[in-house]
Motif scaffolding. Structure first.
Motif, mmCIF file in Angstrom:
data_model
loop_
_atom_site.group_PDB
_atom_site.id
_atom_site.type_symbol
_atom_site.label_atom_id
_atom_site.label_comp_id
_atom_site.label_asym_id
_atom_site.label_seq_id
_atom_site.Cartn_x
_atom_site.Cartn_y
_atom_site.Cartn_z
ATOM 1 N N VAL A 50 -0.931 -2.529 -6.359
ATOM 2 C CA VAL A 50 -0.655 -1.752 -5.232
ATOM 3 C C VAL A 50 -2.111 -1.268 -4.970
ATOM 4 O O VAL A 50 -2.862 -1.121 -5.535
ATOM 5 C CB VAL A 50 0.340 -0.644 -5.412
ATOM 6 C CG1 VAL A 50 1.695 -0.875 -5.610
ATOM 7 C CG2 VAL A 50 -0.109 0.321 -6.840
ATOM 8 N N THR A 51 -2.211 -0.738 -3.595
ATOM 9 C CA THR A 51 -3.335 -0.041 -3.232
ATOM 10 C C THR A 51 -2.708 1.565 -3.045
ATOM 11 O O THR A 51 -2.076 1.690 -2.178
ATOM 12 C CB THR A 51 -3.886 -0.527 -1.724
ATOM 13 O OG1 THR A 51 -4.249 -2.052 -2.005
ATOM 14 C CG2 THR A 51 -5.156 0.144 -1.534
ATOM 15 N N THR A 52 -3.475 2.455 -3.658
ATOM 16 C CA THR A 52 -2.931 3.877 -3.688
ATOM 17 C C THR A 52 -3.894 4.647 -3.398
ATOM 18 O O THR A 52 -5.245 4.335 -3.891
ATOM 19 C CB THR A 52 -1.805 4.096 -4.527
ATOM 20 O OG1 THR A 52 -1.310 5.401 -4.113
ATOM 21 C CG2 THR A 52 -2.388 4.093 -5.939
ATOM 22 N N PHE A 53 -3.623 5.958 -2.673
ATOM 23 C CA PHE A 53 -4.788 7.013 -2.653
ATOM 24 C C PHE A 53 -4.204 8.253 -3.344
ATOM 25 O O PHE A 53 -3.028 8.690 -3.130
ATOM 26 C CB PHE A 53 -5.019 7.095 -1.105
ATOM 27 C CG PHE A 53 -5.529 6.045 -0.370
ATOM 28 C CD1 PHE A 53 -7.055 5.944 -0.418
ATOM 29 C CD2 PHE A 53 -4.738 5.042 0.115
ATOM 30 C CE1 PHE A 53 -7.304 4.743 0.444
ATOM 31 C CE2 PHE A 53 -5.196 3.857 0.768
ATOM 32 C CZ PHE A 53 -6.523 3.932 0.858
ATOM 33 N N VAL B 276 -8.425 10.373 -2.680
ATOM 34 C CA VAL B 276 -9.221 9.448 -3.318
ATOM 35 C C VAL B 276 -8.678 8.270 -3.667
ATOM 36 O O VAL B 276 -7.482 7.990 -4.229
ATOM 37 C CB VAL B 276 -9.240 10.255 -4.579
ATOM 38 C CG1 VAL B 276 -10.425 9.410 -5.563
ATOM 39 C CG2 VAL B 276 -9.716 11.596 -4.598
ATOM 40 N N PRO B 277 -9.168 7.097 -3.155
ATOM 41 C CA PRO B 277 -8.924 5.978 -3.404
ATOM 42 C C PRO B 277 -8.829 5.297 -4.706
ATOM 43 O O PRO B 277 -9.997 5.570 -5.272
ATOM 44 C CB PRO B 277 -10.105 4.744 -2.708
ATOM 45 C CG PRO B 277 -10.810 5.883 -1.824
ATOM 46 C CD PRO B 277 -10.813 7.148 -2.252
ATOM 47 N N VAL B 278 -7.862 4.973 -5.203
ATOM 48 C CA VAL B 278 -7.825 4.491 -6.586
ATOM 49 C C VAL B 278 -8.247 3.133 -6.769
ATOM 50 O O VAL B 278 -7.825 2.156 -6.084
ATOM 51 C CB VAL B 278 -6.453 4.514 -7.338
ATOM 52 C CG1 VAL B 278 -6.244 3.967 -8.852
ATOM 53 C CG2 VAL B 278 -5.679 5.927 -7.044
ATOM 54 N N THR B 279 -9.472 2.980 -7.522
ATOM 55 C CA THR B 279 -10.121 1.534 -7.689
ATOM 56 C C THR B 279 -10.009 1.286 -9.209
ATOM 57 O O THR B 279 -9.628 2.105 -10.014
ATOM 58 C CB THR B 279 -11.622 1.660 -7.466
ATOM 59 O OG1 THR B 279 -12.324 2.526 -8.104
ATOM 60 C CG2 THR B 279 -11.427 2.075 -5.776
ATOM 61 N N ALA C 252 1.468 4.342 -10.807
ATOM 62 C CA ALA C 252 0.986 3.784 -9.596
ATOM 63 C C ALA C 252 -0.387 3.241 -9.715
ATOM 64 O O ALA C 252 -0.943 2.471 -9.411
ATOM 65 C CB ALA C 252 1.139 4.226 -8.443
ATOM 66 N N ILE C 253 -1.008 4.246 -10.768
ATOM 67 C CA ILE C 253 -2.640 4.260 -11.046
ATOM 68 C C ILE C 253 -2.722 3.011 -11.954
ATOM 69 O O ILE C 253 -3.525 2.006 -11.761
ATOM 70 C CB ILE C 253 -3.179 5.367 -11.630
ATOM 71 C CG1 ILE C 253 -3.192 6.587 -10.545
ATOM 72 C CG2 ILE C 253 -4.527 5.309 -12.154
ATOM 73 C CD1 ILE C 253 -3.743 7.866 -10.978
ATOM 74 N N GLN C 254 -1.864 2.982 -12.722
ATOM 75 C CA GLN C 254 -1.759 1.764 -13.709
ATOM 76 C C GLN C 254 -1.482 0.473 -12.896
ATOM 77 O O GLN C 254 -2.071 -0.650 -13.233
ATOM 78 C CB GLN C 254 -0.725 1.679 -14.818
ATOM 79 C CG GLN C 254 -0.804 2.982 -15.651
ATOM 80 C CD GLN C 254 -1.814 2.959 -16.638
ATOM 81 O OE1 GLN C 254 -2.677 2.332 -16.577
ATOM 82 N NE2 GLN C 254 -1.584 3.018 -17.964
ATOM 83 N N ALA C 255 -0.573 0.375 -11.878
ATOM 84 C CA ALA C 255 -0.359 -0.659 -11.210
ATOM 85 C C ALA C 255 -1.467 -1.120 -10.242
ATOM 86 O O ALA C 255 -1.919 -2.191 -10.049
ATOM 87 C CB ALA C 255 0.859 -0.315 -10.302
ATOM 88 N N ALA C 256 -2.302 0.026 -9.738
ATOM 89 C CA ALA C 256 -3.567 -0.132 -8.921
ATOM 90 C C ALA C 256 -4.572 -1.059 -9.741
ATOM 91 O O ALA C 256 -5.272 -1.765 -9.197
ATOM 92 C CB ALA C 256 -3.771 0.951 -8.487
ATOM 93 N N LYS C 257 -4.581 -0.383 -11.108
ATOM 94 C CA LYS C 257 -5.594 -1.222 -12.044
ATOM 95 C C LYS C 257 -5.374 -2.671 -12.120
ATOM 96 O O LYS C 257 -6.147 -3.499 -12.115
ATOM 97 C CB LYS C 257 -5.454 -0.567 -13.274
ATOM 98 C CG LYS C 257 -6.939 -0.588 -13.950
ATOM 99 C CD LYS C 257 -6.802 -0.005 -15.405
ATOM 100 C CE LYS C 257 -7.784 -0.438 -16.577
ATOM 101 N NZ LYS C 257 -7.324 -0.099 -17.944
ATOM 102 N N THR D 250 1.044 -1.303 -0.041
ATOM 103 C CA THR D 250 -0.067 -0.102 0.135
ATOM 104 C C THR D 250 0.961 1.064 -0.072
ATOM 105 O O THR D 250 1.928 1.371 0.559
ATOM 106 C CB THR D 250 -0.869 0.039 1.185
ATOM 107 O OG1 THR D 250 -0.076 0.532 2.413
ATOM 108 C CG2 THR D 250 -1.480 -1.195 1.346
ATOM 109 N N SER D 251 0.445 2.214 -0.758
ATOM 110 C CA SER D 251 1.051 3.566 -0.774
ATOM 111 C C SER D 251 0.125 4.521 -0.711
ATOM 112 O O SER D 251 -1.003 4.418 -0.830
ATOM 113 C CB SER D 251 2.207 3.737 -1.804
ATOM 114 O OG SER D 251 1.552 3.608 -2.843
#
Lengths: 335, 325
Positions: A261-264, A317-320, A252-257, A244-245
């Motif tokens: 990772v979980t990022t905000f 904003v949580p990235v989902t 990181a948004i790409q990685a969250a997709k 998480t970060s």
């Protein structure tokens, strides 16, 4: 050659456009933005979005951006110069919350409006528009607690020790983790916001604790992505060891997709354009209406309140999966 | 000076043999000792996986340090390798994301690095700007150009073939380790077995007598910066593959670790003496110290102190050696 012509043409058009705007309105403001450094993507976005503010585009604001080069002294000198050159307002993103207090007070006593953005100035009289790093730390720690169902060994990759963002984020993380005695912090070390350093550090930790690490908390996205890489090289995925970060950088948004990772996200546009609106309100008086789209975007969380509040705290904003594409477009400037 | 050199061999012959063996084996001994201590301190130190990680982590600095050895042997210094690394990484990644294939991408990175090396070499050899100043200038210029190149943004979405350079394996061994080994082998052989290699030593050992014996001193000086730039370019390619994106802020202060590896490895900053093998041990020593202190959970503050002490002691030994001569 072609680029040169295009640039010249753009410059001419901009000049023309701004002179028209000047003619219509009359009143213009000289505003400086002193940012701690332009090497990182976040501050680059911050500046890019600031230049997109309607008041900058129509020429009401003559904007100059100063690169502080990650040095408190450089920033102080820049602010002093702006005061000497009679700037109307300064948008200040300090490298350290305390280092600039004296200079900022001197500027304010010379009737220069100072608004802090992204990082607070440790003086209650300076208005602030930005996120709360302590809250960011809480959110990413809570996300980890949820992923691990409240039980497991975690490691924390820290930012540069002593920097305000590092101190505040860690404060939030420890606050949340402290409430969960079954979660143990088994390692904690800095990787200086740097992806390559975090990669090395995580590899070494994975060797020191074979199968003993259940989660990685990285205090920014770049370091989280380094950790993801280290996990991969040890044949692990973020399903085995969640990461998480915070920040919400494009990578990181790409990685969250991909659920790596979980990022905000902290919204650079909201920080810079919001700060400019608050500065303009202070300069133009109570009839000023905020022009940035961000007040509408975050209407639920942040109230304009006549533009005179001391703190405008923006939400993380949580990235989902659902919003990743839209957020990516937003933070990468539509690229 | 002359009288001394004539007199010296007679009185110090037996001692010099002892000294020579200390020179040759001193560092490997320290290295082995450190490994033994580490092996007793952490049960995970001597695992295959950990050693693969140490070697992979050392590979970037190792590649830079090989080039740096050439430069320092000529009494020069290259402060710009960290910036060149970032610049080359971005160039290479740009070519890769345009779909030009692996060979083109790697060549682009190495070519970009070599070209900046050419500029360094020109400044030092032809314009007689002191190496410290010339490459300090390049440190700033190359970093600025890196930010200009892609407007300060990283380049991501690199093709899988490219990423393999950083995260791939051939058999059980990571690709960066193999690249590092090949680089070290080639440049060790060049330095040891070619006329050019002897020229590099000669230029650093005594520029005047090198010149009088007909060596193209300028050409040699020029060339070592191209070597350093070329290898920095290669290191940039490997690093961007390892971090899965080319970052414009990558490699800041990497020149210091590269110089440290060379100096710890026994290459004299005043030129003329040293070796690639020494540099390899220097780079490995730094790698093992960093890894060891991470394994033991020692704070990074102490890590920096330890590294600093080792550098100072390495140079101190060099100073003592010279005094005795």
């Amino acid at each position: 050659m072609k680029l040169g012509t295009t640039l010249a043409a753009t410059a001419a058009l901009t000049l023309l456009a701004s002179s028209i705007a000047l003619a219509a309105d009359g009143k213009t403001y000289k505003i400086g933005a002193a940012v701690y450094g332009l090497k990182g993507q976040f501050m680059q976005n911050w500046v890019r979005e600031l230049k997109e503010h309607p008041a900058v585009k129509d020429g009401t604001v003559q904007l100059t951006v100063f690169d502080g080069n990650y040095d408190a002294l450089t920033q102080n000198n820049q602010i002093e110069n702006m005061v000497t050159q009679r700037y109307d307002a300064i948008l200040f993103v300090p490298i350290d919350t305390k280092a600039g207090v004296g200079t900022v007070k001197a500027a304010m006593s010379n009737d220069v409006v100072v608004i802090a953005s992204n990082t607070k100035v440790a003086d209650a009289s300076v208005p602030y528009v930005g996120n709360d790093d302590v809250e960011g730390g809480r959110l990413q720690a809570q996300a980890m607690v949820d992923k691990l169902n409240g039980k497991g060994n975690v490691v924390i990759i820290q930012g540069p020790i002593g920097q305000s963002a590092q101190i505040d984020r860690e404060k939030g993380e420890l606050e949340v983790l402290g409430k969960h005695p079954d979660i143990k912090i088994i390692e904690k070390k800095t990787a200086n916001w740097d992806r390559a350093q975090a990669l090395t550090l995580t590899e070494d930790w994975l060797n020191a604790h074979p199968k003993g690490i259940n989660g990685v908390i990285a205090q920014n996205d770049d370091m989280a992505l380094g950790a993801v890489q280290a996990l991969k090289s040890h044949g692990l995925t973020s399903k085995d060891v969640p990461v998480t970060s915070i920040d919400g950088m494009p990578d990181a948004i790409q990685a969250a997709k991909k659920d790596e990772v979980t990022t905000f996200l902290q919204d650079a546009q909201a920080q810079s354009q919001g700060a400019l609106d608050v500065a303009l309100r202070a300069l133009a008086g109570k009839d000023y209406k905020p022009q940035s789209v961000i007040w509408e975007r975050y209407a639920k969380d942040v109230k304009w309140a006549d533009g005179t509040a001391k703190n405008y705290i923006l939400p993380w904003v949580p990235v989902t999966n659902a919003n990743a594409d839209a957020l990516y477009k937003q933070v990468s400037g539509g690229k | 000076m002359n009288a001394k050199t004539i007199a010296a061999p007679i009185t110090t012959a037996p001692r010099s043999r002892l000294r020579l063996s200390l020179d040759r084996f001193g560092l490997p001994l320290v290295f082995i000792l450190l490994c033994v201590v580490m092996a007793f301190s952490s049960e995970y130190f001597m695992t295959w996986r950990n050693w693969m990680d140490i070697l992979r982590q050392t590979s970037i600095n190792g590649i830079l340090a090989v080039g740096m050895t050439y430069v320092i042997l000529t009494k020069g210094i290259d402060l710009s390798v960290g910036s060149i690394l970032a610049f080359a990484g971005l160039c290479s990644a740009m070519v890769a994301t345009q779909g030009y294939g692996l060979l083109a991408a790697v060549s682009a990175g190495m070519f970009a690095g070599a070209m900046l090396g050419v500029v360094n070499g020109f400044m030092v050899a032809n314009l007689s700007i002191p190496p410290f100043v010339a490459t300090l200038g390049m440190l700033s210029i190359a970093r600025g150009m890196t930010f200009i190149l892609n407007d300060g943004s990283p380049i991501t979405d690199l093709p899988d073939a490219y990423l393999a350079l950083g995260i791939g394996k051939i058999g059980p061994i990571g690709v960066p380790i193999i690249i590092f080994a090949v680089v070290a082998l080639i440049f060790w052989m060049v330095l040891r077995y070619t006329t050019y290699g002897r020229y590099v030593y000669a230029v650093g050992g005594n520029e005047k007598s090198a010149r009088t014996s007909g060596i193209g001193v300028r050409k040699v000086m020029f060339s070592v910066y191209v070597v350093s730039g070329l290898l920095a370019g290669l290191a940039g390619v490997v690093l961007s593959a390892r971090t899965t994106s080319a970052l414009p802020q990558a490699g800041v202060s990497y020149e210091l670790d590269a110089i440290a590896a060379v100096v710890i490895g026994g290459t004299s900053l005043s030129g003329g003496t040293g070796s690639i093998v020494g540099t390899l041990f220097g780079a490995l020593l730094i790698g093992v110290i960093n890894n060891g202190l991470n394994l033991l959970g020692v704070s990074s503050y102490y890590q920096q102190v330890a590294k600093g002490l080792i550098i100072v002691f390495a140079v101190l030994i060099d100073v003592w050696r010279k005094k005795k001569r």
